[in-house]
Design an enzyme around this catalytic site. Structure first.
Site, PDB file in Angstrom:
ATOM      1  N   THR A  75      45.695  86.821   2.973  1.00 21.42           N
ATOM      2  CA  THR A  75      46.169  87.548   4.150  1.00 21.42           C
ATOM      3  C   THR A  75      46.700  86.554   5.183  1.00 21.42           C
ATOM      4  O   THR A  75      47.781  86.751   5.750  1.00 21.42           O
ATOM      5  CB  THR A  75      45.036  88.411   4.745  1.00 21.42           C
ATOM      6  OG1 THR A  75      44.622  89.358   3.755  1.00 21.42           O
ATOM      7  CG2 THR A  75      45.491  89.136   5.999  1.00 21.42           C
ATOM      8  N   ASN A 154      49.950  94.851  -6.584  1.00 17.19           N
ATOM      9  CA  ASN A 154      48.497  95.000  -6.709  1.00 17.19           C
ATOM     10  C   ASN A 154      48.069  96.411  -7.080  1.00 17.19           C
ATOM     11  O   ASN A 154      46.960  96.608  -7.538  1.00 17.19           O
ATOM     12  CB  ASN A 154      47.820  94.573  -5.407  1.00 17.19           C
ATOM     13  CG  ASN A 154      48.451  95.206  -4.198  1.00 17.19           C
ATOM     14  OD1 ASN A 154      49.619  94.954  -3.898  1.00 17.19           O
ATOM     15  ND2 ASN A 154      47.701  96.040  -3.500  1.00 17.19           N
ATOM     16  N   GLN A 182      48.207  88.464  -7.285  1.00 15.11           N
ATOM     17  CA  GLN A 182      47.761  89.182  -8.480  1.00 15.11           C
ATOM     18  C   GLN A 182      48.245  88.512  -9.774  1.00 15.11           C
ATOM     19  O   GLN A 182      47.744  88.822 -10.843  1.00 15.11           O
ATOM     20  CB  GLN A 182      48.233  90.641  -8.433  1.00 15.11           C
ATOM     21  CG  GLN A 182      47.579  91.474  -7.340  1.00 15.11           C
ATOM     22  CD  GLN A 182      46.090  91.770  -7.594  1.00 15.11           C
ATOM     23  OE1 GLN A 182      45.604  91.645  -8.714  1.00 15.11           O
ATOM     24  NE2 GLN A 182      45.383  92.153  -6.548  1.00 15.11           N
ATOM     25  N   SER A 202      45.255  83.523  -3.579  1.00  7.29           N
ATOM     26  CA  SER A 202      43.896  83.823  -3.123  1.00  7.29           C
ATOM     27  C   SER A 202      42.909  83.405  -4.202  1.00  7.29           C
ATOM     28  O   SER A 202      43.209  83.502  -5.396  1.00  7.29           O
ATOM     29  CB  SER A 202      43.769  85.326  -2.853  1.00  7.29           C
ATOM     30  OG  SER A 202      42.456  85.626  -2.411  1.00  7.29           O
ATOM     31  N   CYS A 327      42.584  98.826   0.075  1.00  7.50           N
ATOM     32  CA  CYS A 327      42.810  98.753   1.519  1.00  7.50           C
ATOM     33  C   CYS A 327      43.068 100.131   2.114  1.00  7.50           C
ATOM     34  O   CYS A 327      42.827 100.357   3.285  1.00  7.50           O
ATOM     35  CB  CYS A 327      44.005  97.867   1.818  1.00  7.50           C
ATOM     36  SG  CYS A 327      43.960  96.344   0.915  1.00  7.50           S
TER      37      CYS A 327
HETATM   38  C1  LIG Z   1      44.171  90.855  -2.281  1.00  9.73           C
HETATM   39  C2  LIG Z   1      45.585  90.625  -1.950  1.00  9.73           C
HETATM   40  C3  LIG Z   1      45.967  89.987  -0.759  1.00  9.73           C
HETATM   41  C4  LIG Z   1      44.963  89.562   0.278  1.00  9.73           C
HETATM   42  O1  LIG Z   1      44.207  88.464  -0.154  1.00  9.73           O
HETATM   43  P1  LIG Z   1      42.855  88.044   0.616  1.00  9.73           P
HETATM   44  O2  LIG Z   1      42.569  86.680   0.063  1.00  9.73           O
HETATM   45  O3  LIG Z   1      41.853  89.066   0.234  1.00  9.73           O
HETATM   46  O4  LIG Z   1      43.155  88.014   2.070  1.00  9.73           O
HETATM   47  C5  LIG Z   1      47.310  89.792  -0.525  1.00  9.73           C
HETATM   48  N1  LIG Z   1      48.227  90.185  -1.405  1.00  9.73           N
HETATM   49  C6  LIG Z   1      47.913  90.797  -2.554  1.00  9.73           C
HETATM   50  C7  LIG Z   1      48.992  91.213  -3.493  1.00  9.73           C
HETATM   51  C8  LIG Z   1      46.587  91.051  -2.863  1.00  9.73           C
HETATM   52  O5  LIG Z   1      46.278  91.681  -3.993  1.00  9.73           O
END
Ligand SMILES: *Cc1c(COP(=O)(O)O)cnc(C)c1O
Length: 401
Positions: A75, A154, A182, A202, A327
């Site tokens: 994020t 996602n 992802q 992430s 979310c």
């Molecule tokens: C989960 C996700 C995020 C956010 O990642 P965090 O590390 O949880 O903040 C951003 N983009 C996509 C496509 C995600 O699946």
């Protein structure tokens, strides 16, 4: 099935931290507690561990270690890429191109910039959930300073034509960002082949810890900082490094590189069995392209049953899935991704996302496929709209009309 008897099928929301990853992290909470910015040996030990992690993250995406900046999660990486590019290049223009199916971590910074004078074009997708690179090219204007399109979605798992879009951006000398959260560890990624200047990653979607991520920023690409303070991360991202988290991300990405092929070989047949099993039920549809999708993603719409209701029904049976994206769970707004794909609102309400992981087995799939039809029938039976639809569709007059 896990030890707790839970069948966890929501790996796009988060993954369990791998035992190897946790083990690698533990010493950095206790005996190796140094601040990597400190000059004495306890600090340099932590610094070496952070740099090793940086190499591991870089290796998975074909980047140089000095092009990897650790953040507090994807994020933050998405916010930084978008706001940082906007602020650094506003003298050249205030137009951004993204897609209608991005994660909220991309969409919200774009909405923020819209409120502050930037213009944003949200390119649509086909009914298969894939962005047409031609639409991106058509949206480019002389004042476009950034293109941000996700590597894979996602919710519906579609893999986007990022190399083509990156090529278009490179030819027009426009900064190009991709959210590859992802995709990392599931499909091969190479920042040079993809022609991207920035990539968000992430840890916790790839068996690493939550609260840590990274932004790949190509050497020579310029963006403004988002978090200001001390001189950490080559003076680009302030704040004392989350050493255990970063070590965990490094371990998770090394493991991800080793496991990628085996994971896909394991998950694709399970994915395809779930898809076939669900599509045997009447009035169901697969969301997103049949083959251009992540090896672990099943996204379906089941008409006449609310996604949230099915989620809770499956939870009672010890099965964890998602309705649309985590979310937006908690609100009853249908998924913006499905709406962008042209799925009718009533149908989009019946969406279910099932995402596999390393620990899932044939037995998990059997259990899901044995429980789901009863859950669906239970909710369909209570839905007067569905009863009318079904009757209209099956009556001969409706077919000739
Ligand atoms: C989960 C996700 C995020 C956010 O990642 P965090 O590390 O949880 O903040 C951003 N983009 C996509 C496509 C995600 O699946």
């Amino acid at each position: 099935m896990s030890q707790s008897g839970i069948v966890y099928l929501d790996h796009a929301a988060t993954t369990p931290t791998a035992p190897e990853v946790l083990e690698a992290m533990l010493p950095y909470f206790s005996e190796r507690y140094g601040n990597p910015s400190s000059l004495y040996s306890v600090g340099s030990e932590a610094r070496a561990a952070v740099e090793h992690a940086r190499e591991s993250v870089a290796a998975l995406i074909g980047a140089q270690p000095e092009e990897i900046y650790f953040t507090a999660g994807a994020t933050e990486s998405d916010n930084w890429a978008i706001k940082g590019a906007a602020w650094a290049h506003e003298s050249r223009g205030r137009h951004i191109i993204t897609s209608a199916i991005e994660h909220h971590a991309v969409l919200e910074p774009c909405h923020f910039l819209q409120k502050h004078g930037w213009e944003v074009t949200f390119v649509g997708v086909g009914s298969d959930g894939i962005v047409d690179p031609g639409d991106v090219a058509k949206a480019i204007r002389p004042d476009t300073i950034l293109i941000s399109i996700m590597h894979s979605n996602n919710e519906v798992g579609t893999i986007q034509p990022i190399a083509e879009i990156g090529q278009i951006a490179a030819e027009r000398k426009i900064l190009f960002h991709t959210d590859a959260v992802q995709s990392a560890g599931k499909v091969p990624l190479d920042v040079r082949e993809l022609h991207c200047d920035m990539m968000s990653l992430s840890a916790h979607k790839l068996y690493g810890p939550k609260g840590v991520g990274a932004l790949y920023l190509r050497k020579g690409a310029r963006i403004a900082p988002l978090i200001e303070g001390g001189g950490q991360e080559n003076r680009r991202r302030a704040g004392t490094s989350n050493v255990p988290g970063i070590v965990g991300m490094g371990a998770a990405f090394r493991l991800g590189a080793q496991q990628m092929e085996a994971d896909a070989r394991h998950q694709i047949p399970l994915r395809d069995r779930i898809i076939e099993g669900i599509l045997q039920m009447p009035d169901t549809r697969l969301n997103g392209h049949r083959t251009q999708r992540l090896p672990n993603n099943v996204s379906v719409c089941i008409e006449g049953a609310e996604g949230e209701a099915m989620l809770l029904g499956l939870d009672q049976e010890g099965i964890c899935v998602s309705s649309g994206s985590a979310c937006t769970s908690g609100t009853l707004d249908p998924s913006h991704v499905l709406l962008a794909m042209g799925v009718p609102v009533e149908v989009a309400h019946g969406s279910l996302r099932i995402t596999l992981g390393r620990g899932n087995t044939q037995e998990d799939v059997d259990k899901l496929l044995s429980v789901l039809p009863d859950v669906v029938e239970r909710f369909r039976a209570m839905n007067p709209w569905y009863a009318r639809q079904r009757k209209a569709r099956r009556s001969p007059e409706a077919q000739t009309a």
